[in-house]
Design an enzyme around this catalytic site. Structure first.
Site, short mmCIF file in Angstrom:
data_model
loop_
_atom_site.label_atom_id
_atom_site.label_comp_id
_atom_site.label_asym_id
_atom_site.label_seq_id
_atom_site.Cartn_x
_atom_site.Cartn_y
_atom_site.Cartn_z
N GLY A 531 0.83 -1.20 0.00
CA GLY A 531 0.00 0.00 0.00
C GLY A 531 0.86 1.25 0.00
O GLY A 531 2.03 1.22 0.37
N LYS A 552 5.44 0.71 7.77
CA LYS A 552 5.16 1.96 7.04
C LYS A 552 6.37 2.87 7.13
O LYS A 552 6.80 3.27 8.21
CB LYS A 552 3.92 2.64 7.63
CG LYS A 552 3.50 3.89 6.89
CD LYS A 552 2.04 4.26 7.17
CE LYS A 552 1.79 4.64 8.59
NZ LYS A 552 0.41 5.16 8.80
N ASP A 648 -9.34 11.47 10.35
CA ASP A 648 -9.09 10.99 8.98
C ASP A 648 -9.81 9.66 8.77
O ASP A 648 -9.21 8.68 8.29
CB ASP A 648 -7.59 10.86 8.73
CG ASP A 648 -7.26 10.79 7.23
OD1 ASP A 648 -8.13 11.17 6.42
OD2 ASP A 648 -6.15 10.36 6.89
#
Length: 878
Positions: A531, A552, A648
Site C-alpha cells: 500500500g 510503514k 481521517d
C-alpha cells in the site's frame, strides 16, 4: 415690446439662479486634495493636489513645522508623486479646512522616509478629525511591517512600502479640523491628505445583524466614525482610483485573503450591468459587478465546502460587512441559492441574488452588522451552497467585499504592540528594507539561512562521527514518553498490565534498528509493497519469530512528517482495543521514520468495495465491518477523559484482519478532544476531501462530530461501492455524499446500491442503514448522533438483517421488536461484565455530557490506565 423684454429679463434671472446653484453645488461636491510638506501643486490620477503651504489652498496650518522631501520612492503606487514630500512635526499640528456640513471620506497618505535627524522608525503620533480619534501611538513602519507579515503569511503580496488609511465621518460644522499629536519625545509626519464628500445614501443606519434571526441593528452613523479596513474586487483585477470616478476608491484583489484560492474561480460578464436601485450609484463602480468568484470545480470537486476569506481586524469593535452581488449567469429565480456566514455564524440562508436584485445583471449590495469581542482578532467571510433548498445550482457567487470598523465612544484607534520603538532605530533590517527594498533583504535572509543549515549539518555530522553511534535524526520523541529502547522494557511493561487489560505505562512499544527493518523487508523490496498512503509506502515484512507485520516508511517528499510520526506513536502507545490496529514498534535511525504494525491480512475496506478483483462483501459482512469500525471510533471518543478525535476516517483507514474483523488505522492526524470547559478544538483543517466535515472546514473547530460526518460518508461508500470523489462522472454524481443524500432524502437509496448486493439484503435493515448515514451527514454537528448512538443503531440493523436471513432460511422469523430485544439482552450482558470490571479497577469517570453511551463486548476494550475505560449504554426503547 415690453413683454419681450420682460421675458428676456425673466430668462436672465433664471440663468443667474441656475448658475449660482451650480456654483454652490460644485462647492459642495469639491474634494480637498492636499500635498503635504510643500507649496507645489502636482497632478495625480487626473486631479490637482495643492501644496499645504500654498497661499491659495483654503487650508490653515497651526504651525509651519518642517517640510521634508526625498528624491526617490521605493515602491509601486499610482500616488508616488505625493510620496516625495512630507510634513514632519514634533509638536501638535492642526490642519483646518473650510468646507460645509456633510459626510466625508478622509484619506491619510503615509510613506515613511528618513529626513535629516528624523528617523521614521521612531515616529509615533495620534490623529483626530473633528474630535474623532482615528489613530493613537501610531508607528507607520511598524504598521507596514505588520501588514506585510500578515499578507505574506496569507500567501499574498508582502512588499508594501506605504499606507493609505481611509475614514468616514459626518460633521455639522463649516470646517474640518485635523489634529496631529506626536507621542511625547517622538514626532509624526503626513505626506498627503484627501477629503472627498460622500452622498448621504452611501450608508444606511439599519442593517441586518449577524445571528440576529433576521433582526436589524441601528448603526447611528451620524454620531460614529468609520474606518475602511478592507475593500476587495472579488474575482477581478485591481481597481484604481481613476476607475472609481465618484469616490476615487482603491479596490484590492481578493486572492491574498482567501483561505483556499482554488475554492473559487473568477468569472466575467461583459453584458450591460445596471444598478438595482438608483440610489446605489455611489456604492461601488460597475466594474466591481462585472467580475465575480464562484465555487470551483477543481480536482477535489467538493461542492459542499465554502469560499472563505479571512481578515485580521482590531478586537473589541463593531463591524459593518458589505457584500456586493450581481447574478451574471442565471436569468430566473431559484437557480443559485447559498448561505452566508460571518465569523462562523449564519448571516443569511437561501440567498438568491436574482430575487433580491430583481433580475440578472443587476448590481446589488447587502450590509451585515457584527460585533467582534476583545479576544478575537480575525473576521471570516464565507459563502457556501444551501443544500437544504431545491435550487438547480449548489453554488455561491460574490462580486465585491468591504469591511468597515465602527467607532466606540468617539474612538477608532487600536493600540498595536509594535514592540520597543527604540529597537527600530537600531534595526538595520527595517531601515535596509525601507531604503533598498524587500528584494535585497530577501537575498540576505536566504543566504543567512543557507549558511546556518550548512553549519548545522556539518556540526551534526562531526558529532555523529565522533560518537560512532547512529543517533536518531530528531530527538523530540522522547519528550512524549512514548517509547522504550529495548525489548526487555516492552516485556516489563506487558507484565505490569492489570488483570482487566489496562496497561500500567505507556512505554510499551519496541524500537527497532534500521538493520532489523531492512532484514524484515528484504531491504525495502518493492515487491513487498502492499500500500501507499499520505505518509509513505507500506511494506509486508516478517519480524522476529516469523511474525508478519505491516511496516510503514515515511516518504521525505510527503506532506506528512515528524508531527504525524510522533502523534501516531503517542496515540497508539496509549490505546489498546480490538478494533484499533496495534502498533508493534518504530524505527527512527538515520533520519528514517518507520512504524511497525500488526499485519492485516485482508487489507483495506475500500479494496473489498471497488477497484480490485477481490470478491465482494455480503451485506452482513459490510454491517459487521461498519460495526467494528464504529466500536473503534466510539472507544476513541469515550475511552479517556477528553477523548480522541481520529480526523481521517475513510475506507482506506479501516483495515480487515484474516477473520474480516475491522480495525481503525492511521492516527497521524488524530487530536486529543476538548477539555470539559470547551466544546471544540480549534485547529487547522486536515483530513481527506470527500470525507471532510464541512462545518469543521468552515469554522476550523474540530469536534467528535467531525468523525461522525466522515463515518457517514463511509456508510454511503459501503452501500454504493464507488469512490467518494469521481471527476469522470456526470456533474451531479461527482461527490458521493451529495449524490447519495439526494437519493436518501427521496427514500430511494436502493436505486444506487452496489449491484453485487441486489436481492441479498433485508429491505428494512437497508432502510435503517440509510437513515443512520443521513443523520451522520447533517450540516450542523449538533444535529448529528454520537458514535455511540451510531453504533447502537448499526447493531440493531444487523439484528434486523439476521432475523431476515433466518426467515428466508425457513426458520422461525424474527420480528423487529424481537431483534431489538435480542440486541438489548446482548448489550445488557456486556454492560454487566464491563461494570464489574470497572468497579474492580477504580471509580469510573463520567463522560462530560453526563450521558451513557453504547459500547462493545468485554473483549473489545483494553484501556490504558486504570481510570480510563469505555462506557456502555443502558438499553432503552427508541
Amino acid at each position: 415690446m415690453m413683454k419681450v423684454q420682460g421675458m428676456w429679463g425673466l430668462c436672465l434671472v433664471l440663468l443667474v439662479i441656475m448658475f449660482v446653484y451650480a456654483v454652490i453645488g460644485e462647492a459642495q461636491i469639491a474634494s480637498f486634495l492636499i500635498n503635504c510638506g510643500t507649496n507645489s501643486t502636482v497632478n495625480v490620477d487626473g486631479r490637482r493636489w495643492v501644496g499645504d503651504s500654498n497661499p491659495g489652498n483654503n487650508v490653515t496650518l497651526s504651525s509651519p513645522s518642517i517640510e521634508a522631501s526625498t528624491a526617490t520612492f521605493n515602491g509601486d503606487s499610482f500616488y508616488s508623486p505625493l510620496y516625495k514630500t512630507a510634513r514632519i512635526f514634533s509638536d501638535s499640528l492642526n490642519y483646518t479646512i473650510q468646507g460645509t456640513p456633510g459626510n466625508y471620506f478622509l484619506r491619510l497618505h503615509l510613506y515613511p522616509f528618513s529626513f535629516e535627524k528624523y528617523n521614521v522608525n521612531d515616529s509615533s503620533f495620534a490623529v483626530e478629525a473633528n474630535g474623532l480619534t482615528l489613530v493613537s501611538e501610531f508607528n507607520v513602519p511598524g504598521e507596514i511591517l505588520h501588514k506585510n507579515t500578515y499578507l505574506q503569511n496569507s500567501g499574498g503580496n508582502s512588499s508594501l512600502s506605504f499606507l493609505l488609511k481611509e475614514f468616514f465621518f459626518t460633521t455639522n460644522a463649516n470646517s474640518i479640523v485635523l489634529e496631529f499629536h506626536p507621542t511625547k519625545g517622538s514626532f509624526g509626519f503626513i505626506n498627503a491628505i484627501e477629503i472627498v464628500p460622500v452622498d448621504d445614501k452611501l450608508f444606511v443606519d439599519s442593517v441586518n445583524k449577524v445571528g440576529g434571526n433576521g433582526g436589524n441593528s441601528s448603526l447611528n452613523l451620524g454620531r460614529r466614525g468609520v474606518e475602511t479596513m478592507y475593500r476587495l474586487n472579488v474575482g477581478g483585477a485591481l481597481i484604481k482610483p481613476a476607475q472609481d470616478l465618484d469616490l476615487r476608491r482603491v479596490w484590492e484583489v481578493d486572492s491574498s485573503y482567501m483561505i483556499t484560492a482554488d475554492a473559487g474561480s473568477g468569472i466575467r460578464n461583459s453584458s450591460n450591468i445596471t444598478y438595482a436601485s438608483p440610489n446605489d450609484t455611489s456604492v461601488a463602480p460597475l466594474l466591481v459587478y462585472e467580475t465575480a468568484r464562484t465555487m470551483s470545480n477543481t480536482q477535489v470537486m467538493e461542492k459542499r465546502f465554502n469560499m472563505s476569506w479571512k481578515f485580521e481586524v482590531d478586537p473589541d469593535f463593531d463591524y459593518l460587512v458589505r457584500l456586493h452581488f450581481c447574478e451574471l449567469v442565471y436569468d430566473r429565480a431559484n437557480q443559485r441559492t447559498f448561505r452566508i456566514y460571518i465569523n462562523n455564524r449564519t448571516a443569511a440562508n437561501n440567498f438568491d441574488i436574482f430575487v433580491r436584485a430583481g433580475g440578472m445583471n443587476k448590481a446589488y449590495h447587502q450590509d451585515y452588522f457584527d460585533m467582534v469581542s476583545s479576544d478575537i482578532s480575525t473576521l471570516w467571510i464565507q459563502l457556501g451552497p444551501d443544500t437544504t433548498t431545491s435550487a438547480a445550482e449548489t453554488d455561491a457567487l460574490l462580486n465585491g467585499l468591504e469591511i468597515f470598523k465602527l467607532s466606540r465612544n468617539g474612538n477608532l484607534a487600536h493600540l498595536r504592540p509594535y514592540g520597543n520603538l527604540g529597537e527600530h532605530k537600531t534595526s538595520k533590517g527595517v531601515i535596509f528594507w525601507l531604503g533598498i527594498g524587500a528584494g535585497v533583504a530577501s537575498v540576505v535572509v536566504l543566504t543567512a539561512v543557507v549558511i546556518m543549515i550548512v553549519c548545522f549539518c556539518k556540526k551534526r555530522r562531526n558529532k555523529q562521527n565522533d560518537t560512532k553511534e547512529n543517533l536518531p535524526g530528531w530527538r523530540s520523541l522522547f519528550l512524549l514518553g512514548a517509547a522504550t529502547n529495548s525489548t526487555a522494557n516492552a516485556k516489563a511493561s506487558t507484565e505490569n498490565q492489570n488483570p482487566y487489560g489496562s496497561v500500567a505505562t505507556v512505554r510499551s512499544r519496541r524500537r527497532f534498528t534500521l538493520a532489523d527493518i531492512r532484514s524484515a523487508t528484504n531491504n525495502f523490496d518493492e515487491g513487498l509493497v502492499i500500500g501507499v498512503g499520505g505518509f509513505g509506502k507500506v511494506f509486508k515484512g516478517e519480524i522476529e519469530g516469523g511474525t508478519l507485520a505491516a511496516i510503514k516508511r515515511a516518504n521525505p517528499q510527503s506532506q506528512q512528517g515528524l508531527a504525524e510520526f510522533e502523534t501516531e506513536i503517542e496515540m497508539l502507545s496509549k490505546l489498546r482495543h480490538r478494533h484499533l490496529v496495534s502498533m508493534i514498534g518504530f524505527c527512527d535511525e538515520q533520519n528514517e521514520m518507520i512504524l511497525v504494525y500488526e499485519y492485516m491480512a485482508n487489507g483495506t475496506l475500500r479494496s473489498h468495495l471497488f477497484g480490485s478483483d477481490l470478491p465482494p462483501l455480503s451485506w452482513k459482512q459490510r454491517l459487521d465491518v461498519c460495526i467494528g469500525a464504529a466500536r473503534g471510533l466510539h472507544y476513541l471518543h469515550t475511552g479517556s477523559e477528553r477523548g480522541i478525535i481520529h480526523r481521517d476516517v475513510k475506507t482506506t483507514n479501516i483495515l480487515l484482519d484474516e477473520d474480516f474483523v475491522a480495525k481503525m488505522a492511521d492516527f497521524g492526524l488524530s487530536k486529543t478532544g476538548p477539555s470539559l470547559e470547551h466544546t471544540h478544538v480549534s485547529t487547522a483543517v486536515k483530513g481527506s476531501f470527500g470525507y471532510l466535515d464541512p462545518e469543521y472546514f468552515r469554522r476550523q473547530q474540530l469536534t467528535e462530530k467531525s468523525d461522525v460526518y466522515s463515518f457517514g460518508v463511509v456508510l454511503f461508500e459501503v452501500v454504493c461501492a464507488r469512490a467518494v470523489i469521481n471527476p469522470s462522472l456526470p456533474k451531479d454524481q461527482i461527490n458521493l455524499a451529495e449524490w447519495a443524500m439526494r437519493w436518501q432524502r427521496q427514500r430511494s437509496l436502493e436505486t444506487i446500491i452496489d449491484p453485487q448486493l441486489q436481492g441479498n439484503y433485508s429491505p428494512e435493515s437497508f432502510m435503517r442503514f440509510g437513515e443512520i448515514a443521513e443523520k451522520c451527514l447533517a450540516d450542523e454537528g449538533k444535529s448529528r448522533p454520537t458514535m455511540g448512538e451510531v453504533l447502537w443503531h448499526l447493531e440493531y440493523v444487523l439484528q434486523v438483517h439476521e432475523a431476515w436471513l433466518h426467515g428466508n432460511a425457513g426458520e422461525n422469523s424474527f420480528s423487529s421488536s424481537q431483534a431489538l430485544r435480542t440486541l438489548a439482552d446482548r448489550q445488557a450482558e456486556a454492560q454487566e461484565v464491563a461494570i464489574s470490571n470497572v468497579e474492580a479497577c477504580s471509580e469510573p469517570k463520567v463522560k462530560k455530557d453526563g450521558e451513557y453511551t453504547p459500547g462493545t463486548d468485554k473483549s473489545d476494550a483494553l484501556v490504558v490506565g486504570v481510570d480510563e475505560f469505555s462506557q456502555l449504554v443502558k438499553p432503552q426503547g427508541r
